[in-house]
Design a protein around this motif. Structure first.
Motif, PDB file in Angstrom:
ATOM      1  N   PHE B 348      19.265   1.998 -74.840  1.00 55.05           N
ATOM      2  CA  PHE B 348      18.647   1.699 -73.551  1.00 55.05           C
ATOM      3  C   PHE B 348      19.732   1.513 -72.496  1.00 55.05           C
ATOM      4  N   PRO B 349      19.838   2.465 -71.586  1.00 55.46           N
ATOM      5  CA  PRO B 349      20.875   2.357 -70.547  1.00 55.46           C
ATOM      6  C   PRO B 349      20.414   1.417 -69.442  1.00 55.46           C
ATOM      7  N   PHE B 350      20.172   0.160 -69.811  1.00 53.83           N
ATOM      8  CA  PHE B 350      19.620  -0.798 -68.855  1.00 53.83           C
ATOM      9  C   PHE B 350      20.677  -1.821 -68.468  1.00 53.83           C
ATOM     10  N   PHE B 351      20.548  -2.313 -67.250  1.00 55.96           N
ATOM     11  CA  PHE B 351      21.462  -3.342 -66.769  1.00 55.96           C
ATOM     12  C   PHE B 351      20.651  -4.430 -66.080  1.00 55.96           C
ATOM     13  N   THR B 352      20.875  -5.653 -66.485  1.00 54.76           N
ATOM     14  CA  THR B 352      20.107  -6.748 -65.878  1.00 54.76           C
ATOM     15  C   THR B 352      20.747  -7.199 -64.565  1.00 54.76           C
ATOM     16  N   LEU B 353      21.831  -6.550 -64.192  1.00 53.18           N
ATOM     17  CA  LEU B 353      22.505  -6.915 -62.939  1.00 53.18           C
ATOM     18  C   LEU B 353      21.669  -6.485 -61.738  1.00 53.18           C
ATOM     19  N   THR B 354      21.805  -7.224 -60.666  1.00 50.94           N
ATOM     20  CA  THR B 354      21.140  -6.829 -59.419  1.00 50.94           C
ATOM     21  C   THR B 354      22.145  -6.574 -58.306  1.00 50.94           C
ATOM     22  N   ALA B 355      23.394  -6.955 -58.520  1.00 48.92           N
ATOM     23  CA  ALA B 355      24.446  -6.650 -57.557  1.00 48.92           C
ATOM     24  C   ALA B 355      25.631  -6.129 -58.350  1.00 48.92           C
ATOM     25  N   PHE B 356      26.363  -5.229 -57.760  1.00 54.44           N
ATOM     26  CA  PHE B 356      27.312  -4.475 -58.550  1.00 54.44           C
ATOM     27  C   PHE B 356      28.679  -4.405 -57.886  1.00 54.44           C
ATOM     28  N   PRO B 357      29.697  -4.137 -58.702  1.00 52.77           N
ATOM     29  CA  PRO B 357      31.009  -3.906 -58.091  1.00 52.77           C
ATOM     30  C   PRO B 357      30.910  -2.676 -57.193  1.00 52.77           C
TER      31      PRO B 357
END
Lengths: 364, 999
Positions: B348-357
């Protein structure tokens, strides 16, 4: 649709000063909302009555929860449940312990007992202060009294330490506690013209000079249990005051005293002749007050006596305050020139305080 | 024997009176960890006992250290009868298990009892000695850091972002065990609290193991939830994003490092498999390397040292394509290929982040979501929770395929939730389909050269808006235009996302909170029939919620939604839908059209008039909103140059979903081929809709609100913050409820709640409610409960106006910045890449100037009578940062679960009094734990659950609360040495000069 539950909890507890005042004044939520509406807050903020109702309820709930802590203010500082900035804590405490002039005049000098508490209904009706507010103020008096009653050391310091009040308010409480403890009569009709401030002023002077704590300033045995009490008048001192009787009992001494005062004040006093005529009465009054203070009953009537024996006679002769001051100064000082009188120190301890009190009490 | 836990019980204070006769208490303490218990001596007759105990030592496995909480019980000694418990303190010792966090837990903890609440405090000191070397940790997962923050934590940099980690554990709920019938409510509550504490510890350890397997060292965006399934059990599940983080020792230390990548490389001796290409790329394009703040060299070294052992995570294919990229082929295609290969390796290419570098997010496709209705059954074998796992796997698969349909290979801003009523459970998952930059995703194979050139081609501030899908083969009909910013790429006309607004996005005006609210009645039914009924209703709800959002967005004159969260709650006889998002105007997207209404019977004159009246009202509202939110996009005169003859001037039509790139759920929200249609007021329903659109009152002047981290258009926050939780429950009159009446009730509930908040916080004006988080639950047949947590932050009004202007200028300038300029200021990105730092260093001055009004100065003010206060201030905020301050250290995750029960509800002030006190107590316990860890704030705080049940007839109530967040240490910017901010500001902050001028 009815609201079953409606709460707001901030990480920093929100304190609305206006609502706090309404709560302290003992208004119900409904009355408080009505008063707030009248203040024009709805127009200012564009809020609705429902919002105001919910806000008021919320604040009342918060205050109700804080009340337990306010009963022991140091707890408010150390508790972890409500995060309140220190300035707000101070405000909460100061306002909670603040009292109404009208109320304090009603209970000043009365025993802070259940009996008095029952009379709060009447006081409430008489003063127009809500019963709830009367209860809070009465309970505050009683609580402070209970806590500092058995304590040694300065009354004001003790109150300040245990209730974290401002200096001014702590002094007021010291006066209230002192009056309650000595049960000074303040409610008589002829005393009605006196304000709480007048009594508080006298109380402070008396605490400073007439109590055990007052002499305790000299190096005393630190182990002795009785000393260093600010609450009770120095029994020994009261006993000694009987010695002053000679000032009026000894005819020669009285005449000498009178002539000394008259000589010094001739030409300086607008009411000289009245003074001259009344000197013996006034002196007798003042000295008799002193000699009677061994009886509790007479201690209680101290202020009644002072007003009857001194304030009223002078007032009826229209003495100006400046003349009263001149007279009392001279009256006290002249005793030092009375060769036959050996109790100079005692006289100063008594008259120094009394002079201060009388000057404060002498007004319309 | 991997660890020794040492506990010392110092003292107690404010204990309750346990002996009525003496008005005193004979207290002693039991300290329990695992199966070992120690006791202190009895301290007789005191409410403020001084135990000053010896150090109690527990020798335990590190596995237990992770799972077990330290349990401290305060009791009253009784010679003749059983000792009475005063209360308990549970301490999670996890923060002591990793080196960079806390070293000691020491402080006053509230003593908590599930029946009586907080009863005094106890002073405890806890330490852990870990004997073994780091390798030993791999068997447990000590050392893996956890963060609730959904961005890269402020004092770290992301070396690699590995991806999705998930785990769930199940157990029987003690409340539903047979023994519960014979034990006291207190015993039952404590059993529950303890079990959940154990389960979360276990869950965290298991997730940690997965992270270690992936060669990560941290979990960011860790979200743990409980499903109280009642009879069928208790599920604790968690998701997060595995990362490899590097600590930034200090700002001064990392800045020089980015100028000397080669030097750092030399320092790594175990670089066994050096890729010559990789190495040469650094020096050959030195300037471009500098453009990136974080030297890539370190990640190379990691890659090379780990690639041979890595199981499936290193995409071998990427290696080969790397050199090809250097030749300057079609970058975009290559990039996609690379990233895809990197991501396809993952389940699962999922990310729980909402802000990113910066540079991480390349394109955003739109929101993807999936829901599924399940019937709960007893979990037979708690050790193998296969059913629950399978349920979630199914949903995640669906999300993944939705993302693919949008031409995206990844999902960001991903979250999962459940709603349970009796035996029916709705599982929901949502996220934002996106194309990501592979640089952070894989262990190497990335050539700085390739990406950077690509980046340069991507204009800043609009790249993420460009469609990731093929315009000839669109997953849904959409209107595309050329980007209004760069004029090179295509953009959709509306963009919905679940993430925070990217920091480099160019926004015009301010944003605002937009909510869609909806109720649908449902017949009471059992089991399958019930599930079917719900399943049938769901698509309609999604559709309605979506339509509402779209209409409200247009009414605000905006064109994009961020932080979208749609919550569907199931009750006995109704379904509730609540969607919250922050609307903004993205400069890159076209101006939204208006809303046009048409009547059903065009011949009726008066009706026509009515319609036109409504139309006018709508148009007026739009105009007013544009003014309110300062939306005045530059009128682009270059439209002529646009090759797409877009009929933009014509007003767009309501319910024409076709134009949006939005949720691809099961249903097609695009209305098929019907390209455009007018809102027909053909029934009362439609009338209601229009009315409800117009009845949403804007916040009073001086107030803004959003559900994202920060408000676009406001960037001069003061340090005055106020986090709060507000709960409301309304009882519906059960008499012939209709959908409309229900909708109105719900709408009023939410609107009134907001109005109350605005009123309560009026002293903070000008102020913005940030991270406004609404949760709806239906505890009983006729009860609706809404819980809101948010933070109010005061900002400086005067500066707001100036800096907004400066900001726009800055962004415009940036948009036009070409390569040359980039080269002239090679360090610009360097400074920007402090991940989403909302405060330019120039703010230090601002903070000093405004702080006299803020909380920070309370200590100074306290000079008066209360100067001897011993309780330190602990700030709490749902945001990942503290305005006007810098987070200097993360101390560990706070994850607490409490139950409170009462059998004297009336005496405790009714339901409101009960819950008010409980929430205040929960805050207090969170603050106490943070303070004991040595922290002064909780960031990314969230109240994940607030389950309230009452039985007024029996005078009883019960409430369960679950909260989490990150304990941190922060320092005021004005307290920090000015030198450290001045140094970088001097040479590498040209973009911020605008801000400096205004201060």
């Amino acid at each position: 649709m009815t609201s079953e539950l409606d709460i707001f909890v901030g990480n920093t507890t929100l304190i609305d000063e206006d609502v706090y005042r309404l709560w302290l004044d003992g208004y119900s939520v409904g009355d408080a909302v009505a008063l707030r509406v009248r203040s024009g807050i709805l127009e200012q903020t564009g809020a609705t009555a429902a919002v105001l109702q919910s806000d008021t309820m919320d604040h009342y709930r918060t205050f109700h929860m804080l009340e337990r802590l306010l009963h022991a203010p140091p707890k408010l500082l150390h508790q972890l449940i409500y995060q309140i900035p220190p300035s707000r804590q101070a405000l909460l405490i100061e306002r909670y312990y603040a009292f109404d002039e009208a109320f304090v005049r009603e209970v000043l000098g009365k025993k802070l007992s259940k009996g008095t508490k029952k009379d709060l209904d009447d006081i409430s009706t008489k003063t127009g202060i809500t019963l709830k507010s009367c209860r809070r103020q009465f309970d505050n008096f009683k609580r402070v009294f209970k806590v500092v009653e058995e304590m040694r050391g300065s009354l004001v310091d003790n109150i300040q330490q245990h209730f974290l009040l401002s200096d001014r308010l702590a002094r007021d409480y010291a006066a209230i506690v002192f009056f309650a403890n000595n049960r000074f009569e303040t409610g008589k009709k002829k005393l009605q013209y006196l304000s709480f401030g007048d009594f508080a002023f006298c109380a402070e002077l008396m605490i400073q000079n007439w109590t055990l704590g007052a002499v305790g300033e000299a190096p005393t045995d630190p182990d002795s249990q009785v000393d260093d009490m600010d609450m009770d008048l120095d029994k020994e001192f009261l006993q000694d005051l009987k010695e002053l009787k000679v000032l009026v009992a000894d005819k020669d001494l009285l005449d000498l005293h009178k002539s000394l005062v008259c000589t010094a004040l001739r030409g300086k006093l607008g009411v000289f002749s009245e003074m001259e005529a009344n000197f013996k009465n006034l002196s007798r009054g003042l000295v008799n007050v002193a000699t009677k203070l061994t009886h509790n009953k007479d201690v209680r009537d101290l202020f009644v006596d002072l007003v009857e024996k001194f304030v009223e006679p002078c007032r009826s002769d229209h003495w100006p305050l400046s003349d009263v001051r001149l007279f009392l100064n001279q009256y006290s000082a002249s005793v030092h020139s009375l060769d036959g009188f050996r109790h100079q120190a005692l006289w100063d301890r008594y008259m120094g305080t009394l002079r201060g009190c009388l000057l404060r009490l002498y007004h319309d | 024997m991997p660890g020794k836990l040492k506990v010392k019980i110092v003292a107690g204070r404010h204990l309750p009176v346990m002996d009525r006769a003496s008005d005193l208490t004979d207290a002693f303490v039991e300290v329990k960890f695992g199966n070992t218990t120690f006791k202190t001596d009895v301290y007789p007759k005191s409410l403020n006992p001084q135990w000053n105990s010896e150090w109690f030592k527990f020798e335990v496995d590190d596995e237990d250290l992770q799972d077990e909480p330290l349990q401290i019980t305060v009791l009253d000694h009784d010679t003749y009868s059983a000792n009475d418990a005063i209360g308990k303190v549970y301490i999670d010792i996890d923060p002591l298990l990793y080196s960079e966090a806390a070293t000691v837990i020491s402080g006053w903890f509230p003593i908590y009892d599930t029946i009586h609440g907080i009863r005094g405090e106890i002073n405890v000191v806890v330490k852990v000695d870990l004997f073994n070397d780091l390798n030993r940790f791999r068997q447990s997962s000590c050392g893996v850091k956890f963060f609730c923050t959904t961005s890269i934590p402020k004092c770290y940099r992301a070396v690699i972002i590995h991806g999705f980690v998930e785990e769930l554990v199940v157990n029987e709920d003690p409340e539903y065990q047979w023994i519960d019938r014979i034990r006291t409510p207190r015993a039952s509550n404590e059993a529950r609290q303890r079990l959940i504490s154990l389960m979360s510890g276990e869950l965290q350890r298991k997730i940690g193991l997965k992270v270690l397997e992936m060669r990560g060292n941290a979990v960011v965006g860790y979200l743990q939830c409980f499903d109280l399934e009642g009879e069928s059990g208790l599920v604790v599940r968690a998701i997060g994003t595995a990362c490899t983080l590097d600590k930034l020792s200090s700002p001064a230390a990392f800045l020089p490092a980015c100028n000397s990548p080669s030097k750092e490389m030399k320092e790594i001796p175990f670089n066994e498999d050096p890729n010559p290409n990789t190495h040469s790329s650094g020096p050959s394009t030195p300037l471009k390397n500098q453009t990136y703040s974080f030297s890539p060299s370190k990640s190379y070294s990691r890659q090379s040292s780990s690639s041979d052992t890595d199981l499936s995570l290193t995409p071998k294919t990427g290696m080969g394509s790397g050199s090809a990229g250097k030749e300057g082929g079609p970058f975009k295609a290559l990039l996609r290929q690379q990233t895809q290969s990197a991501l396809e390796q993952r389940e699962f290419p999922f990310f729980t982040l909402t802000a990113f570098p910066p540079g991480f997010l390349v394109h955003v496709g739109g929101v993807v979501s999936a829901r599924s209705v399940k019937l709960l059954d007893r979990i037979h074998n708690p050790d193998e929770p296969e059913t629950r796992d399978a349920w979630w796997a199914e949903i995640r698969q669906e999300i993944k395929s939705h993302a693919k349909a949008l031409g995206c290979h990844a999902v960001v801003g991903y979250s999962e939730s459940t709603s349970i009523c009796e035996e029916v459970c709705i599982l929901s998952a949502s996220g934002t389909a996106a194309v990501l930059n592979p640089r952070f995703l894989q262990d190497g194979t990335v050539e700085g050269c390739l990406e950077q050139r690509l980046e340069e081609n991507l204009p800043a501030g609009c790249g993420f808006c460009h469609i990731p899908y093929d315009e000839l083969n669109m997953p849904f009909p959409a209107h595309l235009t050329y980007c209004y910013n760069c004029r090179k790429q295509k953009v959709p006309d509306v963009l919905f996302t679940t993430i925070d607004l990217p920091t480099d996005a160019t926004v015009i005006g301010k944003g605002c909170l937009i909510q869609a609210r909806l109720c649908r009645l449902k017949k009471k039914a059992q089991a399958e029939a019930n599930a079917t009924a719900i399943s049938n209703l769901l698509p309609f709800m999604e559709y309605e919620v979506h339509t509402q959002l779209m209409n409200k967005l247009k009414l605000k004159g905006m064109n994009a939604l961020f932080g979208l969260r749609i919550q569907i709650t199931v009750g006995e006889n109704m379904l509730m839908g609540l969607a919250s998002a922050t609307g903004v105007y993205l400069a890159a997207l076209p101006t939204p059209g208006g809303i046009q209404i048409a009547g059903k019977t065009p011949n009726d004159g008066s009706y026509e008039q009515h319609i036109s009246h409504m139309q006018k009202k709508i148009n007026d509202t739009i105009a007013k909103n544009k003014e309110l939110y300062e939306i005045n996009p530059p009128i682009s005169e270059e439209i002529i140059g646009s090759p797409i003859p877009e009929p933009r001037q014509r007003s767009r039509l309501l319910r024409s979903q076709s134009e949006s790139s939005d949720e691809v759920t099961e249903l097609d929200l695009s209305h098929g081929k019907k390209d455009a249609f007018v809102l027909e007021i053909d029934d009362t329903d439609a009338m209601e809709d229009v009315h409800s659109l117009l009845t949403d009152v804007p916040p009073p002047s001086g107030f803004y609100s959003c559900n994202t981290e920060i408000m676009p258009g406001i960037n001069n926050w003061t340090s005055e913050i106020q986090m709060f939780t507000s709960v409301r429950v309304i009882r519906l009159s059960s008499l012939n409820l209709t959908n409309q009446a229900l909708n109105k009730n719900f709408n009023d509930l939410c609107e009134n709640l907001l109005k109350s908040l605005y009123f309560k916080l009026r002293s903070m004006i000008p102020c913005c409610l940030c991270h406004v988080n609404f949760t709806v639950s239906l505890p009983e047949d006729e009860l609706i409960q809404v819980t809101v947590t948010a933070v109010a932050i005061t900002f400086d009004k005067n500066q707001a106006l100036q800096t907004t202007k400066a900001h726009v200028e800055k962004s415009l300038q940036r948009a036009s910045t070409d390569n040359e300029e980039l080269l002239q200021f090679p360090l610009e990105l360097c400074s920007d890449s402090l991940p989403s730092h909302p405060f330019p260093p120039a703010k230090a001055v601002t903070v000093e100037k405004t702080s006299p009004m803020g909380e920070g100065n309370f200590r100074n003010r306290s000079a008066a009578p209360c100067a001897n206060s011993t309780v330190g201030v602990v700030k709490m905020t749902p945001l990942s940062f503290i305005p006007g301050a810098k987070i200097t250290k993360y101390l560990g995750i706070i994850n607490m679960f409490f139950i409170r029960e009462t059998t004297s509800l009336r005496e405790e002030g009714g339901v409101s009094g009960f819950l008010h006190a409980f929430i205040a107590e929960v805050f207090a316990m969170v603050r106490a734990h943070v303070a004991a860890l040595g922290g002064n704030a909780v960031v990314s705080y969230i109240m994940k659950q607030c389950v309230f049940m009452e039985n007024p007839n029996k005078n009883q109530a019960q409430c369960l609360i679950n909260v989490s967040g990150d304990a941190v240490v922060f320092a005021r910017e004005s307290e920090l040495e000015v030198v450290s901010t001045q140094q970088p500001a001097a040479n590498c902050q040209p973009a911020c000069t605008g801000g400096e001028v205004t201060t």
